[in-house]
Design a protein around this motif. Structure first.
Motif, PDB file in Angstrom:
ATOM      1  N   PHE A 245     -81.220 -16.660 -14.714  1.00 27.35           N
ATOM      2  CA  PHE A 245     -82.120 -17.528 -13.963  1.00 27.35           C
ATOM      3  C   PHE A 245     -81.323 -18.717 -13.430  1.00 27.35           C
ATOM      4  N   GLY A 246     -81.938 -19.417 -12.478  1.00 26.56           N
ATOM      5  CA  GLY A 246     -81.241 -20.544 -11.848  1.00 26.56           C
ATOM      6  C   GLY A 246     -81.469 -21.840 -12.603  1.00 26.56           C
ATOM      7  N   VAL A 247     -81.723 -22.926 -11.863  1.00 30.43           N
ATOM      8  CA  VAL A 247     -81.804 -24.214 -12.543  1.00 30.43           C
ATOM      9  C   VAL A 247     -83.250 -24.584 -12.916  1.00 30.43           C
ATOM     10  N   GLN A 248     -84.180 -23.724 -12.588  1.00 32.80           N
ATOM     11  CA  GLN A 248     -85.556 -23.830 -13.076  1.00 32.80           C
ATOM     12  C   GLN A 248     -86.168 -25.221 -12.930  1.00 32.80           C
ATOM     13  N   GLY A 249     -86.054 -25.776 -11.730  1.00 32.68           N
ATOM     14  CA  GLY A 249     -86.703 -27.065 -11.484  1.00 32.68           C
ATOM     15  C   GLY A 249     -85.923 -28.250 -12.040  1.00 32.68           C
ATOM     16  N   ARG A 250     -84.746 -27.999 -12.632  1.00 38.98           N
ATOM     17  CA  ARG A 250     -83.978 -29.119 -13.201  1.00 38.98           C
ATOM     18  C   ARG A 250     -82.848 -29.525 -12.258  1.00 38.98           C
ATOM     19  N   GLY A 251     -83.087 -29.381 -10.938  1.00 41.46           N
ATOM     20  CA  GLY A 251     -82.026 -29.595  -9.960  1.00 41.46           C
ATOM     21  C   GLY A 251     -81.322 -30.938 -10.102  1.00 41.46           C
TER      22      GLY A 251
ATOM     23  N   GLY B 217     -78.120 -20.310  -2.575  1.00 44.36           N
ATOM     24  CA  GLY B 217     -79.509 -20.724  -2.744  1.00 44.36           C
ATOM     25  C   GLY B 217     -79.606 -21.983  -3.590  1.00 44.36           C
ATOM     26  N   TYR B 218     -78.528 -22.306  -4.322  1.00 43.91           N
ATOM     27  CA  TYR B 218     -78.551 -23.495  -5.181  1.00 43.91           C
ATOM     28  C   TYR B 218     -78.817 -24.755  -4.359  1.00 43.91           C
ATOM     29  N   LEU B 219     -78.209 -24.808  -3.155  1.00 44.99           N
ATOM     30  CA  LEU B 219     -78.331 -26.020  -2.341  1.00 44.99           C
ATOM     31  C   LEU B 219     -79.771 -26.257  -1.876  1.00 44.99           C
ATOM     32  N   ASP B 220     -80.604 -25.235  -1.937  1.00 41.68           N
ATOM     33  CA  ASP B 220     -82.005 -25.411  -1.528  1.00 41.68           C
ATOM     34  C   ASP B 220     -82.883 -25.873  -2.689  1.00 41.68           C
ATOM     35  N   GLU B 221     -82.322 -25.966  -3.874  1.00 36.93           N
ATOM     36  CA  GLU B 221     -83.118 -26.382  -5.038  1.00 36.93           C
ATOM     37  C   GLU B 221     -83.487 -27.857  -4.898  1.00 36.93           C
ATOM     38  N   LYS B 222     -84.696 -28.177  -5.355  1.00 31.88           N
ATOM     39  CA  LYS B 222     -85.135 -29.579  -5.320  1.00 31.88           C
ATOM     40  C   LYS B 222     -84.221 -30.420  -6.222  1.00 31.88           C
TER      41      LYS B 222
ATOM     42  N   ASP C  61     -74.960 -30.968   0.161  1.00 31.79           N
ATOM     43  CA  ASP C  61     -73.551 -30.549   0.239  1.00 31.79           C
ATOM     44  C   ASP C  61     -72.930 -30.488  -1.162  1.00 31.79           C
ATOM     45  N   SER C  62     -73.763 -30.254  -2.149  1.00 29.41           N
ATOM     46  CA  SER C  62     -73.285 -30.300  -3.542  1.00 29.41           C
ATOM     47  C   SER C  62     -72.114 -29.357  -3.790  1.00 29.41           C
ATOM     48  N   LYS C  63     -71.145 -29.869  -4.554  1.00 30.29           N
ATOM     49  CA  LYS C  63     -69.991 -29.038  -4.957  1.00 30.29           C
ATOM     50  C   LYS C  63     -70.065 -28.775  -6.466  1.00 30.29           C
ATOM     51  N   VAL C  64     -71.246 -28.907  -7.003  1.00 32.59           N
ATOM     52  CA  VAL C  64     -71.398 -28.722  -8.449  1.00 32.59           C
ATOM     53  C   VAL C  64     -71.393 -27.229  -8.776  1.00 32.59           C
ATOM     54  N   GLU C  65     -70.687 -26.880  -9.855  1.00 33.08           N
ATOM     55  CA  GLU C  65     -70.583 -25.463 -10.196  1.00 33.08           C
ATOM     56  C   GLU C  65     -71.772 -25.005 -11.044  1.00 33.08           C
ATOM     57  N   THR C  66     -72.281 -23.817 -10.704  1.00 31.22           N
ATOM     58  CA  THR C  66     -73.310 -23.192 -11.538  1.00 31.22           C
ATOM     59  C   THR C  66     -72.684 -22.054 -12.334  1.00 31.22           C
ATOM     60  N   PHE C  67     -71.370 -21.900 -12.161  1.00 30.49           N
ATOM     61  CA  PHE C  67     -70.629 -20.829 -12.829  1.00 30.49           C
ATOM     62  C   PHE C  67     -69.218 -21.337 -13.068  1.00 30.49           C
TER      63      PHE C  67
ATOM     64  N   PRO D 118     -61.820 -25.658  -5.654  1.00 30.11           N
ATOM     65  CA  PRO D 118     -62.862 -25.064  -4.809  1.00 30.11           C
ATOM     66  C   PRO D 118     -64.027 -24.524  -5.631  1.00 30.11           C
ATOM     67  N   VAL D 119     -65.195 -24.541  -4.999  1.00 29.64           N
ATOM     68  CA  VAL D 119     -66.383 -23.954  -5.633  1.00 29.64           C
ATOM     69  C   VAL D 119     -66.770 -22.765  -4.756  1.00 29.64           C
ATOM     70  N   TYR D 120     -66.550 -21.572  -5.268  1.00 29.85           N
ATOM     71  CA  TYR D 120     -66.785 -20.374  -4.456  1.00 29.85           C
ATOM     72  C   TYR D 120     -68.242 -19.920  -4.575  1.00 29.85           C
ATOM     73  N   PRO D 121     -68.818 -19.505  -3.452  1.00 33.05           N
ATOM     74  CA  PRO D 121     -70.203 -19.013  -3.525  1.00 33.05           C
ATOM     75  C   PRO D 121     -70.278 -17.630  -4.178  1.00 33.05           C
ATOM     76  N   TYR D 122     -71.380 -17.334  -4.828  1.00 35.69           N
ATOM     77  CA  TYR D 122     -71.620 -15.963  -5.307  1.00 35.69           C
ATOM     78  C   TYR D 122     -73.087 -15.616  -5.108  1.00 35.69           C
TER      79      TYR D 122
END
Ligand code: BG6
Length: 471
Positions: free
Chosen positions: A208-214, A277-282, A287-293, A428-432
């Motif tokens: 799952f993604g960030v579940q509203g904790r953007g 899709g992370y960048l569309d999270e509330k 332009d976030s460069k934060v890693e989700t992985f 770099p933060v690569y998209p997946y």
């Protein structure tokens, strides 16, 4: 020395997400188990009153495990609420009043670390800190310097033995069981070193993604959110030497010894990714460069582990939710019995969602003249353990003054030291794509020999399963 039990729980961040998802259900459970009979004072800046807090608590219980009428009734009777700004002395005057005769309150900071300093100062100034304990949520700090600064602030008012730094992974029974599994199985310990283990990989995957904790996540990222704390706790349990005694300090000493042997991770051994899709999270910067992985390789320069690469992979929006460790053993030498394609033994340790241990072996061919085949013997236990128990345990232990399941100052600072260069480096933060095992760059940069092992969503049925009652 007998520790006094906390006689009130002051709970900063009472209207927040963690409270809603984890803390209210844990408090109800604690009441049910007779572990919570003292006032619980929620504090937040939300413009709310006590009835609104109770409404939120009720809603939280309905959504997370259900209401137990008797316990909820009692919990309502214990709840108090103080609304106000954490920088305003009036808020803390009101907390002091709500504490009444309490002499040993536990202050629980379920708030962003950037607010810790303010709250501690105000607790001291208002007289709320005397005889008190501090329970603080992870992430403890943002990097090494800020963790040191937080420790300095906390130590200005509290002794180390009054500070309880939460990492709820420490309270998970599978994470604890790893240690007893290792040290109560002599065959395991005999093999558990650089002579036999070729590599180790740890995967903490969430589907799952960030579940509203953007907004929280975008200030944090995967390394700070789960690697520096949860994954390192799992890893230190996995590799530490046997503690000389079973008390909390001896165990924590061994874990710190592991971290001290790990050099800072070089950026060449790191791949960061971000799911599309992370960048569309509330709450997430456009332009976030934060890693989700993150996938990384580290080494442990100790007598036991020198030369064995450790691979860590953690991320959101991966194909499954699972936490697994896979240790590959060295291949057998060439003999007339060794198949041309050598089969490599492994130990697979699954901590979540189910608990399981798998040992792979090379089995006799099923047909004359056939090849030997790899099989895996699995001992697993279903269903998965109750998730909520972790918070019941940590809050109960902290209020009772038992520090075993909490991170000590030196542990936390060592853990930050290891990840600090990665956090500071602008890699770099690569998209997946969501639902994949991270960016393709991982395979070019951080790939164990023999490849990454992909945990399954569930233990499949078609393996050689040996079910034991207790593993
Ligand atoms: C939390 C992280 O500490 O741990 C979350 O902030 C993560 O991002 C969670 O999802 C995982 O915990 P658990 O107990 O659900 O495995």
């Amino acid at each position: 020395m007998e520790q006094p039990h906390s006689d009130a729980l002051v709970f900063f961040g009472a209207t927040g997400d963690l409270a809603y998802k984890q803390i209210f259900p844990a408090l109800q459970q604690m009441v049910k188990q007779g572990k919570l009979t003292v006032p619980v004072i929620g504090v937040a800046k939300a413009g709310w009153n006590l009835d609104q807090l109770k409404g939120r608590a009720k809603d939280s219980l309905e959504k997370h495990g259900g209401i137990d009428d008797d316990s909820w009734g009692k919990l309502q009777g214990l709840l108090r609420y103080v609304d106000g700004d954490y920088a305003d002395p009036a808020t803390f005057k009101a907390v002091r009043e709500a504490l009444g005769d309490a002499k040993n309150p536990a202050h629980y900071l379920a708030i962003p670390p950037s607010l810790f300093g303010k709250v501690v100062e105000q607790l001291v100034a208002s007289g709320c800190s005397s005889g008190a304990r501090m329970i603080v949520e992870k992430p403890f700090g943002h990097d090494l310097d800020s963790a040191r600064e937080l420790n300095r602030i906390l130590h200005s008012a509290f002794d180390e033995n009054a500070i309880f730094r939460i990492d709820h992974y420490l309270a998970k029974s599978p994470v604890q069981n790893m240690v007893s599994f290792r040290f109560s199985n002599s065959i395991m310990e005999a093999l558990w070193n650089r002579d036999h283990v070729e590599s180790v990989q740890i995967t903490m995957a969430e589907n799952f993604g960030v579940q509203g904790r953007g907004s929280f996540y975008d200030a944090t990222g995967a390394i700070r959110d789960v690697v520096q704390n949860h994954v390192f706790q799992v890893m230190t349990n996995l590799v530490m030497d046997a503690p000389s005694r079973n008390d909390s300090e001896s165990i924590r000493d061994e874990k710190v010894r592991v971290l001290k042997a790990i050099p800072p991770i070089e950026t060449a051994n790191l791949v960061r990714g971000q799911f599309r899709g992370y960048l569309d999270e509330k709450g997430v910067a456009p332009d976030s460069k934060v890693e989700t992985f993150a996938a990384l390789k580290l080494r442990i320069d100790s007598w036991r582990w020198e030369g064995v690469p450790f691979y860590v992979r953690a991320g959101k929006d991966l194909p499954v939710t699972a936490l697994e460790i896979l240790a590959r053993f060295r291949k057998p030498p060439v003999t007339s019995f060794t198949p041309t394609q050598k089969i490599q033994n492994h130990l697979r340790y699954r901590l979540s969602p189910e608990i399981g241990v798998g040992i792979s072996l090379s089995a006799a061919p099923t047909q004359k003249g056939g090849d030997r085949t790899p099989i895996e013997l699995v001992a697993s236990r279903h269903p998965k353990p109750e998730e909520m128990e972790a918070y019941v345990r940590v809050l109960g232990d902290a209020m009772a003054g038992d520090a075993t399941l909490f991170a000590r100052q030196d542990y936390v600072e060592e853990a930050w030291r290891i990840v600090d260069p990665m956090l500071k480096a602008d890699t770099p933060v690569y998209p997946y794509e969501p639902g994949t095992w991270g960016p393709k760059e991982v395979d070019a940069t951080v790939k164990p020999e023999g490849g990454w092992h992909a945990p399954q969503a569930e233990e499949p049925d078609d393996m050689h399963v040996l079910s034991l009652d207790d593993c």
